[in-house]
Structures are given as structure tokens and as C-alpha cells.
Design a protein around this motif. Structure first.
Motif, PDB file in Angstrom:
ATOM      1  N   TRP A  41       0.811  -1.250  -0.067  1.00 45.65           N
ATOM      2  CA  TRP A  41      -0.206  -0.043   0.332  1.00 45.65           C
ATOM      3  C   TRP A  41       0.849   1.200  -0.100  1.00 45.65           C
ATOM      4  O   TRP A  41       1.860   1.275   0.857  1.00 45.65           O
ATOM      5  N   ALA A  42       0.585   2.076  -0.964  1.00 48.74           N
ATOM      6  CA  ALA A  42       1.263   3.812  -0.801  1.00 48.74           C
ATOM      7  C   ALA A  42       0.274   4.388  -0.165  1.00 48.74           C
ATOM      8  O   ALA A  42      -0.643   4.809  -0.639  1.00 48.74           O
ATOM      9  N   THR A 100      -1.317   7.752   0.820  1.00 48.43           N
ATOM     10  CA  THR A 100      -1.802   8.891   0.212  1.00 48.43           C
ATOM     11  C   THR A 100      -1.927  10.345   1.066  1.00 48.43           C
ATOM     12  O   THR A 100      -1.876  11.348   0.593  1.00 48.43           O
ATOM     13  N   VAL A 124       5.545   3.698   1.452  1.00 49.52           N
ATOM     14  CA  VAL A 124       5.126   2.360   0.754  1.00 49.52           C
ATOM     15  C   VAL A 124       5.315   1.227   1.716  1.00 49.52           C
ATOM     16  O   VAL A 124       6.473   1.087   2.316  1.00 49.52           O
ATOM     17  N   VAL A 131       4.532   0.343  -7.363  1.00 41.74           N
ATOM     18  CA  VAL A 131       5.446   0.054  -6.449  1.00 41.74           C
ATOM     19  C   VAL A 131       5.127  -1.445  -5.977  1.00 41.74           C
ATOM     20  O   VAL A 131       3.778  -1.531  -5.435  1.00 41.74           O
ATOM     21  N   LEU A 176      -0.004   3.364  -8.790  1.00 43.88           N
ATOM     22  CA  LEU A 176       0.095   4.509  -7.675  1.00 43.88           C
ATOM     23  C   LEU A 176      -1.209   5.360  -8.277  1.00 43.88           C
ATOM     24  O   LEU A 176      -1.400   5.761  -9.276  1.00 43.88           O
ATOM     25  N   LEU A 190      -0.700  10.888  -5.927  1.00 42.96           N
ATOM     26  CA  LEU A 190       0.813  10.865  -5.941  1.00 42.96           C
ATOM     27  C   LEU A 190       1.598  10.937  -7.078  1.00 42.96           C
ATOM     28  O   LEU A 190       2.755  10.967  -7.102  1.00 42.96           O
ATOM     29  N   PHE A 194       9.554   8.198  -2.756  1.00 44.16           N
ATOM     30  CA  PHE A 194       8.823   7.498  -1.836  1.00 44.16           C
ATOM     31  C   PHE A 194       9.744   6.743  -1.094  1.00 44.16           C
ATOM     32  O   PHE A 194      10.883   6.467  -1.453  1.00 44.16           O
ATOM     33  N   PHE A 212      10.150   2.937   0.765  1.00 44.91           N
ATOM     34  CA  PHE A 212       9.498   1.851   1.173  1.00 44.91           C
ATOM     35  C   PHE A 212       9.993   1.201   2.554  1.00 44.91           C
ATOM     36  O   PHE A 212      11.212   1.118   2.740  1.00 44.91           O
ATOM     37  N   TRP A 238       9.940  -1.577  -8.868  1.00 46.08           N
ATOM     38  CA  TRP A 238       9.162  -0.319  -9.282  1.00 46.08           C
ATOM     39  C   TRP A 238       9.301  -0.240 -10.722  1.00 46.08           C
ATOM     40  O   TRP A 238      10.241  -0.142 -11.272  1.00 46.08           O
TER      41      TRP A 238
END
Length: 772
Positions: free
Chosen positions: A89-90, A92, A100, A678, A683, A687, A700, A702, A712
Motif C-alpha cells: 500500500w502506498a 496518500t 510504501v 510499486v 500509484l 501521488l 517514496f 519503502f 518499481w
């Protein structure tokens, strides 16, 4: 003779009431491990805290994984069937650069008899890298497990109860975002109760609710036995946007309550957020409320808890008073009408003049604003000369109690002295009526800025206008008879009952840098209560004012003497090591507004500046040259490079050969990122902004990067070669050859900082175009 002592006696009674109300803002005594099975026991819950908070558990660490397995094991012991929601999960919430995480949320269900909707108890199980997280949020986890145990002892509730241990709250509420967006149970929620901590002690407060909270507040007051709640907290939280998991649920439209204790903020996100510093009484309070709310809401119809907003506050006796916000303006108009009536009557009886009332207002403003400003300046002076203050990033020293008491005495001493000076020109009635006018103006401002806090102004003002009305009706410039003194004292009680807890709670909430706010409440309260405080501002009361001055001075001196760093209260230090493998250079780093003596040995005394080589966002970092240490650089390996319709797509594999848990990727300005994934997660548009604020670069982090690395993919419209910066970050700093030792002495500890006590290794990777 009796009349002479009425003023001092009523003053002593009000002072005693204020002290009692302040001391009453405290958590209950913790229950032992052998407490009845149906009750919440801090003694039993502490077993869980010790298990999860033996060491820091940041996302992706071995301790983090062990905590997750412990939660699963304890839930299975209760006969539940927990599951783990796994998804990349990214986050936001805070834009670019973004976190991430490979999220692992732990979810279990206590089935209800005939569920209307589900009630979720939520706590997060990760911590920041510097802190064991006994309070934040080990206390929440322990409360969740002990509450589940107590619920299993009794018969099933009507509604399902979800136990949600969210992952990755600290980097940006990432686990909560993933749960709300993708877990099927999120659609069933009728209520969420979030359990949090911002310090290691103090009472648990209902400091935030969802919109449309009238029915929620009413149920909260009926359920809990030791409520500490105020809609002024709700207004402040709504404006400041507190960063807890609760925000994600609230924005998704789920009704809810956010509970936390927040004193002992000096340990927040630091190594002293450990079991030894966690107050079991705070844990008891958190668990008592979680269990009471689960049982109460577990029997209600949760299909529609949304109603209008309420003004609410707790009062002595464990009750919560609430009324709809529709009453705020009528009550304010009633206060205005009462003030006009008192003023008109005073003009008719010729004991009040417009000029003197305005002068009384000037006195009120001079005292409130002036003394508050002086308190803030005094804080700055104390901080500048004491390392025990200016090096504490939380703003509070390890033992803030004496400082708080000193500033309370300071506000009382200077506030009463200012009003005493004005009394040489004005009658007490003029000062009191001018102060009431000041409160009326503040009430008008609150209607716009913070209607939830209007009760703190409305009710004290209405009662004081009764006392002023009696004086005006009897044409007395100040109380002298038993009736007048008694009425003034009685009408002061609501102000003391409401304002004393506000001052007590404001200190840990705003910390000592915000000392002007509680000082303003103290001095403004003095102005409003002048009919009951004739003695302290009189000529006869000068000895009391002098005693307050000496008391404030002595207490603040004692606070400075007792707040010195030692092995028990270590000095926070901030030192990191950074190696740029591309240039071959290395630096010692220290961020933050102040430079501690330990880091100064390494970075020198230079001015802080940006660090764009290592960071995608602006920062203020001091740096000093360090000897390079041989460390493996993070790798970015090209897997595929293609161009379609003017969009170049790079598929890359990123890895930290030295196993660093955090990997940061930065794309420099001039290379627009218009799409990508990612770890297989696309994304979202939020973002992929077209423009970034000045000083920011697209990138970002990780967090908890897998040892085998991750993929990526990013798309760009740039036509030239693309350079990507990779920075990995690991805990600890290396022993540099030929340099000063980085082994820290016993009287220092890691500061509250994302940078402190870490090693960063940077490498640039250039990807040419086909034409090259």
C-alpha cells in the motif's frame, strides 16, 4: 468581624475547589491481575505490554513481525479466528514523498447475537524506530486484548465486535487506509473506537469524534464511569487534523470516538516510552472506557448513529452534559441580553459609567494579553539557559510538574497584581463589568472559531452576570454583606468547575512552549471572578500577591534544579552517518532546531541547511565531514525499458544489499513521473502531481523493504536520460576508522527524530535513452 473574614474564607473555598477539580483530572487506580474476570485489569493488560514493547517494532522489523505473531496467538487463545490482511500500500495522506508498506493488518471478530452493524476497536501495533512504544500504542493493543478477554467471559453482545490491530500507523496511517479501502469488514462498520496515546501517563480523554456526534456523546456519557470529555477538544482536533488512524475512518464516513491519554509527552516517540515509564492507571482508564463502550454500543442499533453536533463537557460526579449546537447562539444572545440589562441598570443607578466600563475592559485586556505574553517570554528565557529544556524536542522536560505549577502561580501573581494596579483608578465593579464585556467579546469570537468551546465562556459569564446584577441592584461598588459575598462566591463555582480542568489539561496538550494559553485562561478567569476576588486585589491582599510572586519564583527555580540530565533522564542526542557512494564523500548529520553537545563533536557548529542528495523533501540538517566507511550501496537494476506514445516506462528492481529496512527513491526535478507501480500496486493520481512545492522532489520510501528487493515501475515523459537516486537507511551508526568513537555514554539516548542513530547510504543510477 464576620464581614472582614468573608472574603478570605470564600477565596480559600474557591481555591480549594480549583485544586480539587485539577487533581480530579486523573485516571483511576489500576486493578490487579486477580481482579474479577468480567472487569478490565491493568495488571493483566501489562502482561501484553511487556510482550510487545520489549524493544522498538518499526514496520518491517523482526520485532514488528514477532508482535504480529503474538497478537495472532493471543486472539486464538480466546477462541477467535484472526486473519491477516496482507497488501502492498502506498500512503496518500501526506502527498509526495509518500510511504510504501507491505501492510499486515490483524483482524478478529467476536460474533454478535443479531448484529445491526459492527463495532470496531482499533489500535496500531507498529512503533517508531526510536521507541519501544509501550504507550504508543502498546497500551492500545493491551486494552484491545484485555477487552476482548473480558467480553468473552460474558454472553455475546447484540452486535459483532471487530478487533483491528492496524499496521504502519506511524509512517502515515497506511494500514488504516488499506483496511478501509479493501477489507470487506470495513463496509459493515457502524462505529469505530480508536485507542491511542501521546504520552506515558495522564487521564484518557474523548478528544475527537466524528461529525454529527450528539447521539455518540450521549451514549458515551451513559456508558463510562470516569469521563473526561469536552467539545472544545473536538473543535481543536477538527481544525488541527490529529494524525491518528481515526482520521481515516472519520473521512470514510464511519461514526466514531477517539480516545487517548496524553501527559508525559516528553517520552512520546522516544526511548522512554517503555514499560517502566507507562502509568498502569492510564492503561486502566483506557481499558475501562474501551470495555464500557464495547458493552454499551454492542447492545445498540448501530445502523444510524449520525445526528446533529453537540456541545458537551464533563462535570463532577462522572456525568457528561450535552446539548445541541443549535443552542449555542441563543445562549450567547441570552448572555448579551443579561449584560445589557446589568449595564442599563447600573447606568440608571449611577454606579456604572460607559467610560469606566471601557477602562475595565482595557484592564482586562492588558492583564490577559500582557501576562500571557510575559509568561511566554519567561519560558523562552528559561529555555535558552537550560539544556534540560531546549534539547527536549517535545517541549516538556522529563519532570514538567514544577514548571507547570510555577507558571500557574506566575499567572495568578501577575494577573492579580495588574488588576490591583487598575483598582487604584477604578472601582471593583468597573473592573468586573469591563471583564464581563471582554468575556462577551470572546464568546462572540468563539461562535465563529470554535462553537464547541462556547460553553467555557457562556456558563461562567451567565452566572457572573447574576453576581454583578446583585451588586448593581444594591448600588454597591463591591461585595460587602454576607449576601453579596456569598452570591459572588456561589456564582464563581461554575467558572472554577469548568476552567480548572482546562488549565490542567492544556499544559500537557500544548506543552510548555504553549504556556501562554493556560496563562490566558487563568488571568481571564481572575478578571471574570473579580466579585469573588476582592481580597487578592485589595490593599490588604498585597501580602498574598507577594507570596504568589515568591512562590512562583521558588517553584520555577526548583524546577530548573531538578530537571538536569543524568542516567535516569538521559540527554537526547541526534547523530546519523551518511555515505554517498557516487561521490565517495561521507558526513555526520544532525537535524532539528538545536544541536546537542554529543553531536556537536561530530558535525561542528555550522548552520543547518538542506540535504537534497539524500532527502526528497526540504529539511534543516547540520553536517560535518566524516571518514568514508565501506558499505554496500543500494542497487537499482533495469529490467525493462520501453516507450509508447511518448511515454517512457522503466521497470526496475530495487534492493538493499546490506539489508537496510528503509529504502528511499528520489526522481530529480525535470523528470515528470506520470504513472507507475510499486511492488505491483498502481500509484493513485494523488501521488502523481504535475507540480511539487518548492524544495520537494518526487519520491517514496519503502518501509520494511523485503530482503530480496522489490519492483518499481514508473512512467515519464522526459526525453533524455533519467537519473534515479536510491538511499537505504538502517539503524545504528558505524564506527568510523580514525574518527571519534560513536559509542554513546550512559547519560544520553536517541532523540525523537527520523534521522537520529541511523546510517544512510546513497547511490545514483543513470538510465540512458536508446539514442545514447
Amino acid at each position: 468581624m464576620l464581614t472582614r473574614w468573608l472574603g478570605p474564607v470564600s477565596l480559600a473555598a474557591l481555591a480549594g475547589l480549583a485544586v480539587w477539580r485539577s487533581l480530579a483530572v486523573a485516571p483511576p487506580d489500576p486493578r490487579p491481575a486477580d481482579a474479577p474476570a468480567a472487569e478490565f485489569s491493568a495488571g493483566r493488560a501489562l502482561v501484553h505490554v511487556r510482550a510487545v514493547a520489549a524493544e522498538p517494532r518499526p514496520v518491517g522489523s523482526a520485532a514488528h513481525a514477532r508482535t504480529r505473531e503474538y497478537l495472532l496467538g493471543e486472539l486464538r487463545k480466546l477462541g477467535l479466528e484472526p486473519e491477516v490482511q496482507c497488501t502492498p500500500w502506498a500512503g496518500t495522506r501526506y502527498g509526495v514523498p509518500f510511504p510504501v508498506v507491505e501492510v499486515h493488518n490483524v483482524v478478529a471478530r467476536l460474533p454478535g447475537r443479531d448484529s445491526t452493524r459492527a463495532l470496531a476497536l482499533v489500535a496500531h501495533y507498529d512503533s517508531v524506530p526510536q521507541a519501544p512504544g509501550a504507550a504508543d500504542d502498546g497500551a492500545g493493543l493491551a486494552a484491545l486484548l484485555e477487552t476482548a478477554r473480558a467480553l468473552r467471559v460474558g454472553p455475546p453482545l447484540r452486535n459483532d465486535v471487530l478487533l483491528v490491530a492496524t499496521d504502519a500507523e506511524e509512517p502515515g496511517l497506511v494500514g488504516a487506509e488499506a483496511f478501509v479501502a479493501e477489507h470487506p469488514a470495513a463496509a459493515e462498520l457502524g462505529l469505530v473506537v480508536n485507542l491511542e496515546a501521546r504520552g506515558v501517563r495522564g487521564p484518557v480523554m474523548l478528544f475527537e469524534t466524528s461529525p454529527g456526534n450528539a447521539r455518540l456523546v450521549e451514549a458515551y456519557g451513559a456508558a463510562v464511569s470516569d469521563p473526561i470529555a469536552s467539545s472544545v477538544f473536538y473543535d481543536v482536533a477538527r481544525r488541527l487534523g490529529h494524525g491518528t488512524d481515526f482520521a481515516v475512518f472519520k473521512e470514510a464516513g464511519v461514526p466514531g470516538l477517539n480516545l487517548a491519554f496524553g501527559d508525559g509527552v516528553e517520552c512520546y516517540h522516544t526511548p522512554c516510552d517503555d514499560v517502566a515509564h507507562l502509568d498502569p492507571a492510564s492503561l486502566q482508564h483506557l481499558g475501562d472506557q474501551a470495555l464500557a463502550l464495547a458493552r454499551h454500543f454492542g447492545g445498540l442499533d448501530l445502523r444510524d448513529l449520525r445526528t446533529g453536533d453537540a456541545v458537551f463537557f464533563d462535570v463532577p460526579g462522572g456525568a457528561v452534559v450535552s446539548y445541541g449546537t443549535g443552542w449555542v447562539v441563543p445562549l450567547a444572545l441570552l448572555a448579551l441580553a443579561a449584560f445589557v440589562a446589568v449595564g442599563f441598570l447600573g447606568l440608571r443607578k449611577r454606579v456604572v459609567t460607559t467610560r469606566n466600563t471601557l477602562l475595565g475592559l482595557a484592564a482586562f485586556l492588558t492583564a490577559t494579553v500582557g501576562v500571557s505574553a510575559l509568561a511566554w517570554l519567561l519560558w523562552l528565557a528559561l529555555r535558552a539557559g537550560h539544556s534540560g529544556l531546549y534539547l527536549m524536542r517535545a517541549g516538556d522536560p522529563y519532570d514538567p510538574g514544577l514548571y507547570r505549577l510555577g507558571f500557574v502561580l506566575f499567572g495568578l501573581a501577575l494577573g492579580s497584581s495588574v488588576f490591583a494596579l487598575w483598582r487604584s483608578r477604578l472601582e471593583l465593579l468597573d473592573l468586573a463589568l469591563g471583564s464581563a464585556l471582554g468575556w462577551l467579546l470572546l464568546l462572540g469570537a468563539s461562535l465563529v472559531l470554535a462553537p464547541g468551546g462556547s460553553h467555557l465562556l457562556t456558563w461562567p459569564l451567565l452566572f457572573q452576570l447574576v453576581a454583578l446584577g446583585l451588586l448593581v441592584w444594591r448600588a454597591r461598588p463591591e461585595p460587602t454583606s454576607p449576601l453579596e459575598v456569598g452570591t459572588a462566591a456561589a456564582c464563581a463555582v461554575p467558572a472554577v468547575v469548568l476552567l480548572a480542568p482546562v488549565v490542567t489539561l492544556a499544559f500537557p496538550a500544548l506543552r510548555l512552549p504553549g504556556v501562554a494559553a493556560p496563562t490566558a485562561v487563568i488571568v481571564a478567569g481572575l478578571g471574570l471572578l473579580l466579585p469573588a476576588l476582592a481580597f487578592p486585589i485589595s490593599r490588604e491582599g498585597r501580602w498574598l500577591r507577594l507570596l504568589l510572586v515568591f512562590g512562583a519564583t521558588g517553584v520555577l527555580l526548583a524546577a530548573g534544579i531538578t530537571n538536569r540530565f543524568d542516567d535516569r533522564r538521559p540527554m537526547p542526542v541526534n547523530l546519523a552517518y551518511a555515505l554517498d557512494t557516487t561521490s565517495g564523500q561521507a558526513w555526520w548529520l544532525s537535524d532539528g532546531p538545536e544541536l546537542d553537545p554529543w553531536a556537536a563533536h561530530f558535525v561542528g557548529g555550522g548552520e543547518p541547511g538542506p540535504l537534497p542528495e539524500f532527502l526528497a523533501e526540504p529539511a534543516s540538517v547540520r553536517r560535518g565531514t566524516a571518514p568514508p566507511v565501506e558499505l554496500a550501496a543500494p542497487t537499482v537494476r533495469l529490467l525493462e525499458d520501453s516507450t509508447t506514445d511518448g511515454r517512457r516506462t522503466l521497470r526496475l528492481h530495487v534492493r538493499s544489499p546490506r539489508g537496510a529496512p528503509f529504502v528511499h527513491l528520489i526522481v530529480p526535478p525535470g523528470v515528470p513521473v506520470v504513472g507507475g507501480t510499486v511492488a505491483g500496486r498502481a500509484l493513485p493520481p494523488a501521488l502523481l502531481p504535475r507540480e511539487l512545492p518548492a524544495g520537494f522532489q518526487w519520491g517514496f520510501s519503502f518501509l520494511g523493504a523485503p530482503a530480496e528487493g522489490f519492483e518499481w515501475t514508473f512512467e515519464t515523459t522526459a526525453t533524455g536520460p533519467v537519473t534515479v537516486t536510491a538511499v537505504d537507511q538502517s539503524p545504528g551508526v558505524p564506527e568510523a576508522p580514525g574518527g571519534a568513537t560513536t559509542v554513546r555514554p550512559s547519560h544520553v539516548a536517541t532523540a525523537r527524530s527520523w534521522l537520529a542513530d541511523t546510517t544512510l547510504v546513497r547511490a545514483e543510477h543513470r538510465f540512458a535513452t536508446e539514442e545514447e
